[in-house]
Enzyme design. Structure first.
Site, PDB file in Angstrom:
ATOM      1  CG  ASP A  59     -16.670  -4.562   9.405  1.00 36.55           C
ATOM      2  OD1 ASP A  59     -15.617  -4.167   9.938  1.00 36.55           O
ATOM      3  OD2 ASP A  59     -16.704  -5.435   8.529  1.00 36.55           O
ATOM      4  CG  ASP A  99     -19.270  -4.892   4.047  1.00 39.32           C
ATOM      5  OD1 ASP A  99     -20.098  -5.195   3.168  1.00 39.32           O
ATOM      6  OD2 ASP A  99     -18.068  -5.172   3.959  1.00 39.32           O
ATOM      7  CD  GLU A 145     -21.500  -9.312   7.312  1.00 46.28           C
ATOM      8  OE1 GLU A 145     -22.335  -9.995   6.703  1.00 46.28           O
ATOM      9  OE2 GLU A 145     -20.288  -9.434   7.151  1.00 46.28           O
TER      10      GLU A 145
END
Length: 370
Positions: A240, A258, A260
């Site tokens: 991301d 972030d 993930e």
């Protein structure tokens, strides 16, 4: 000039913040006796994937001080909230953040606790240090007038752009693929092929029991026609990779967040995602009647910056920007079905009407966007 519309009201969780706070206090007291959470808040920017809690730690008595005082807790999404993704592997995120922190000079927040037992808060979570600074907003997007990045000078935005591209360059040059086997995609074939097949699987999950999207399926077919003859070297991909996931002090990054969507794949995965996500916000702003930031994060300029920083010239970027747009389109389709599920919007006549970036995806598929 268009008026500033209200931000969309999208349900992010079905969890009770007070109950979460009570359970967090019990967990913290067990892992660090004498410690208790204070000033527990759910940020307005709480996303639709993993959830976020902010809190401070106060220590009672003469016990050893906790390893961190100002904390961010990342909690796997509530399965009752019609999740955006089918699963949330917090151990994977924890491991990739520790790997990047150990092997690169990127400013990754220190992660201190990983809890894999869902009995405590209802799902797996980890706790990391909180880094102060400012983040380019998503709602309303930073390309829209009225925020710090839009109000910056051209020179300041150029500084931020250079520093942000440097994050990608240093990650790809420094993070050891040999230590990141846990990021490999399922199935067989090259890392890029596995990445795309994982996306196909995700799309199948999104449309299971729901109408399919002809626009998305046409983009998948076009990807095959544009497939790179040489996929390039494999690197650790942030996933991301966008400026909305970076905290800045002034115009310099102080925290990269972030992880993930981290994976293994070509360098271009991150580069195209960063370029495309800016274009998504810019295109959205133009449709709202404003100029946006047309000179910021331009594709050619970003590719040139990256090449100067790494010695590697990005290639097959028509393929990779189409792939980035397609990935985003499938997420948007799931978000649209989620809004229907919670009664926030009415079901449209066609699934494609839920794809916010439909025009861009169609244009890239047909080779008329750039």
């Amino acid at each position: 000039m268009a008026a500033n519309p209200e931000a969309p009201r999208i349900r992010r969780t079905t969890r009770d913040p007070e109950e979460l706070t009570r359970r967090l206090a019990a967990w913290l007291a067990a892992v660090h006796p004498g410690a208790r959470p204070t000033a527990v808040t759910v940020p307005d920017s709480n996303g639709m994937s993993s959830e976020t809690l902010l809190f401070d730690i106060e220590q009672d008595g003469a016990a050893a001080p906790p390893p961190v005082r100002r904390c961010v807790l990342r909690l796997a999404a509530d399965p009752n909230a019609y999740t955006v993704f089918p699963s949330y592997d917090m151990t994977r995120q924890y491991k990739v953040m520790r790997l990047v922190a150990a092997h690169t000079d990127l400013p990754v927040p220190a992660v201190h606790w990983l809890e894999t037992d869902p009995a405590h808060l209802g799902a797996e979570f980890f706790v990391m240090e909180r880094v102060e600074g400012r983040v380019p907003p998503d709602v309303m997007p930073y390309t829209y007038a009225g925020n710090w990045l839009h109000a910056a000078t051209d020179a300041e935005r150029e500084q931020l752009e250079h520093a942000s591209v440097s994050i990608l360059a240093r990650l790809h040059d420094q993070a050891p693929v040999s230590e990141a086997g846990f990021l490999a995609g399922r199935g067989c074939g090259s890392p890029l092929r596995r990445h795309v097949e994982d996306l196909r699987t995700y799309y199948g999950w999104v449309v299971d029991g729901r109408p399919r999207s002809p626009v998305i399926e046409a983009a998948f077919a076009r990807l095959e026609e544009l497939w790179p003859a040489d996929e390039g070297e494999t690197v650790v991909s942030w996933g991301d990779a966008r400026i909305g996931n970076i905290i800045y002090d002034g115009f310099e990054p102080t925290a990269v967040l972030d992880w993930e969507m981290a994976a293994l794949g070509p360098r271009e995965l991150d580069l195209a995602w960063a370029i495309y996500l800016h274009r998504f916000f810019h295109d959205l702003t133009v449709t709202l009647g404003q100029e946006g930031l047309p000179e910021f994060f331009q594709r050619a300029a970003v590719e040139e910056r990256y090449a100067k920083l790494t010695g590697y010239t990005p290639r097959d970027m028509d393929f990779h920007t189409l792939y980035a747009c397609l990935r985003h389109a499938i997420v948007m389709l799931r978000v649209g079905y989620r809004q229907i599920h919670f009664g926030e919007v009415a079901a449209p006549a066609a699934a494609d009407d839920l794809v916010m970036n439909r025009a861009a995806l169609e244009a890239m598929t047909e080779g008329r966007y750039w």
